[in-house]
Motif scaffolding. Structure first.
Motif, PDB file in Angstrom:
ATOM      1  N   SER A 126      37.654  33.650  31.324  1.00  0.00           N
ATOM      2  CA  SER A 126      39.064  33.649  31.720  1.00  0.00           C
ATOM      3  C   SER A 126      39.263  34.698  32.795  1.00  0.00           C
ATOM      4  O   SER A 126      38.780  35.824  32.687  1.00  0.00           O
ATOM      5  CB  SER A 126      39.976  33.939  30.528  1.00  0.00           C
ATOM      6  OG  SER A 126      39.685  35.204  29.957  1.00  0.00           O
ATOM      7  N   VAL A 127      39.963  34.312  33.872  1.00  0.00           N
ATOM      8  CA  VAL A 127      40.221  35.228  34.976  1.00  0.00           C
ATOM      9  C   VAL A 127      41.505  35.991  34.688  1.00  0.00           C
ATOM     10  O   VAL A 127      42.551  35.384  34.432  1.00  0.00           O
ATOM     11  CB  VAL A 127      40.347  34.461  36.305  1.00  0.00           C
ATOM     12  CG1 VAL A 127      40.607  35.417  37.456  1.00  0.00           C
ATOM     13  CG2 VAL A 127      39.084  33.653  36.556  1.00  0.00           C
ATOM     14  N   ALA A 128      41.421  37.315  34.724  1.00  0.00           N
ATOM     15  CA  ALA A 128      42.595  38.173  34.516  1.00  0.00           C
ATOM     16  C   ALA A 128      43.291  37.857  33.196  1.00  0.00           C
ATOM     17  O   ALA A 128      44.526  37.927  33.086  1.00  0.00           O
ATOM     18  CB  ALA A 128      43.568  38.037  35.677  1.00  0.00           C
ATOM     19  N   GLY A 129      42.501  37.504  32.166  1.00  0.00           N
ATOM     20  CA  GLY A 129      43.069  37.263  30.851  1.00  0.00           C
ATOM     21  C   GLY A 129      43.870  35.988  30.718  1.00  0.00           C
ATOM     22  O   GLY A 129      44.623  35.820  29.743  1.00  0.00           O
ATOM     23  N   GLN A 130      43.725  35.049  31.644  1.00  0.00           N
ATOM     24  CA  GLN A 130      44.458  33.792  31.573  1.00  0.00           C
ATOM     25  C   GLN A 130      43.561  32.731  30.945  1.00  0.00           C
ATOM     26  O   GLN A 130      42.580  32.299  31.557  1.00  0.00           O
ATOM     27  CB  GLN A 130      44.882  33.346  32.972  1.00  0.00           C
ATOM     28  CG  GLN A 130      45.725  34.370  33.718  1.00  0.00           C
ATOM     29  CD  GLN A 130      46.053  33.902  35.115  1.00  0.00           C
ATOM     30  OE1 GLN A 130      46.991  33.143  35.332  1.00  0.00           O
ATOM     31  NE2 GLN A 130      45.268  34.364  36.083  1.00  0.00           N
TER      32      GLN A 130
END
Length: 355
Positions: A252-256
């Motif tokens: 997940s990128v940046a917690g997304q």
């Protein structure tokens, strides 16, 4: 750090190109030649510039390039200054400091310590910047200037992307001020979990989507239709090595959650485009290439270039809502040997996330 390494590698290629394309008179007197390289970006907090000097040796030229004193000016022998202009009016200037804190990879030129000049100015897209180098011994000045590539944004895709589509997809982004060319890159983020120790490591692969650069248009938007999304699965197979000792999951990128892809558009100005076109090998039988520099000097005593660039990106979901992305990754014969499992089974799957 990666960006600075890339800049330095490009400069070394420029130096070799310049020395190879111009005849050298071995009996001539030494001439003070300066080779300078810098790319400005309004998104950067620190801006680095590489300044080399020509050298002469009776021995092996490659061995001489590994000597610090041969390729770098003594810091008290030159003054490197950055100037800002807007609408033809001078705004400010600053003498640049030096740093050796950024290491250089191995190569013909001196490493791992390298000398960089830097500025921590906040740059403005409506301004023009000039790099001025003064040789204190002779009093000679050389300079180059560049406009700034402005901010821009991705219009399509925005949230998700059906990566299973076997038809060309039109990517759309807004035009950037002063941009002459664009490049598109797609990065896929994933994790590996060791089946025995359960240790988690993060990885990524990146593919350039356009074969040749995308030329800027006069409109408010730029589009590119030369990429077929389904081909990216083939890139995964070619890039990610099989390993039966790990299980892989999308990251997940940046917690997304599920957003494990990043589409990045890079834009560069005319100075960069001209240098690229001149220095790239051609398809003609005649391989003589003209020299390019936008540094102004007396008696052709300076080479290199000053340019600008900028980037924008959007993070994209890889779930099954926009197609069968994750199903294809996990189950298809083409990618199943990569040992990917569903993100919902990942040790990093956020609690409470809808599946």
């Amino acid at each position: 750090m990666k960006r600075i390494t890339t800049i330095c590698i490009a400069l070394f290629a420029a130096v070799v190109l310049l020395t190879q394309c111009k005849p050298v008179d071995l009996t001539a007197d030494y001439k003070d030649i300066t080779v300078t390289y810098g790319i400005l970006n309004i998104k950067d907090n620190v801006h680095y510039f590489k300044v080399y000097r020509g050298y002469i040796t009776d021995g092996n030229a490659y061995e001489a390039a590994g000597e610090w004193d041969n390729i770098y000016y003594p810091v008290d022998s030159i003054e490197v200054c950055l100037e800002e202009y807007r609408d033809g009016q001078f705004l400010r200037s600053a003498v640049l400091d030096t740093t050796t804190a950024v290491p250089k990879n191995e190569g013909d030129f001196h490493n791992p310590k390298q000398l960089l000049y830097y500025s921590n100015w906040k740059l403005d897209e409506d301004s023009k910047y000039r790099l001025v180098i003064k040789r204190k011994t002779s009093g000679d000045e050389i300079y180059a200037e560049t406009v700034m590539v402005g901010n821009f944004s991705v219009r399509r895709p925005m949230v998700s992307w059906n990566m299973c589509s076997d038809k060309p997809y039109k990517i759309i982004f807004t035009s950037a001020l002063n941009a002459a060319m664009y490049d598109l890159y797609l990065t896929f983020y994933y994790i590996e979990v060791d089946n025995v120790t359960k240790a988690v490591t993060h990885h990524q692969i990146t593919q350039r989507l356009n074969g040749d650069y995308i030329r800027a248009t006069t409109g408010t938007e730029v589009s590119f239709s030369g990429f077929t999304p389904d081909y990216f699965f083939s890139t995964m197979v070619q890039t990610i090595e099989t390993n039966e000792h790990v299980t892989r999951y999308i990251d997940s990128v940046a917690g997304q959650p599920y957003r494990c892809m990043r589409l990045t558009a890079w834009a560069a100005d005319q100075n960069y485009l001209t240098y690229r076109e001149v220095s790239t090998p051609g398809s003609s039988i005649v391989q003589n290439r003209p020299e390019y520099t936008n540094f102004v000097s007396e008696n052709e005593s300076a080479y290199g270039f000053l340019a600008s660039r900028n980037y924008c990106y959007t993070d994209l979901s890889f779930d099954n809502a926009s197609g069968h992305n994750e199903d294809t990754l996990v189950k298809s014969p083409r990618t199943s040997r990569l040992n990917f499992d569903y993100y919902r089974n990942s040790p990093e799957f956020p609690e409470g996330t809808a599946q």
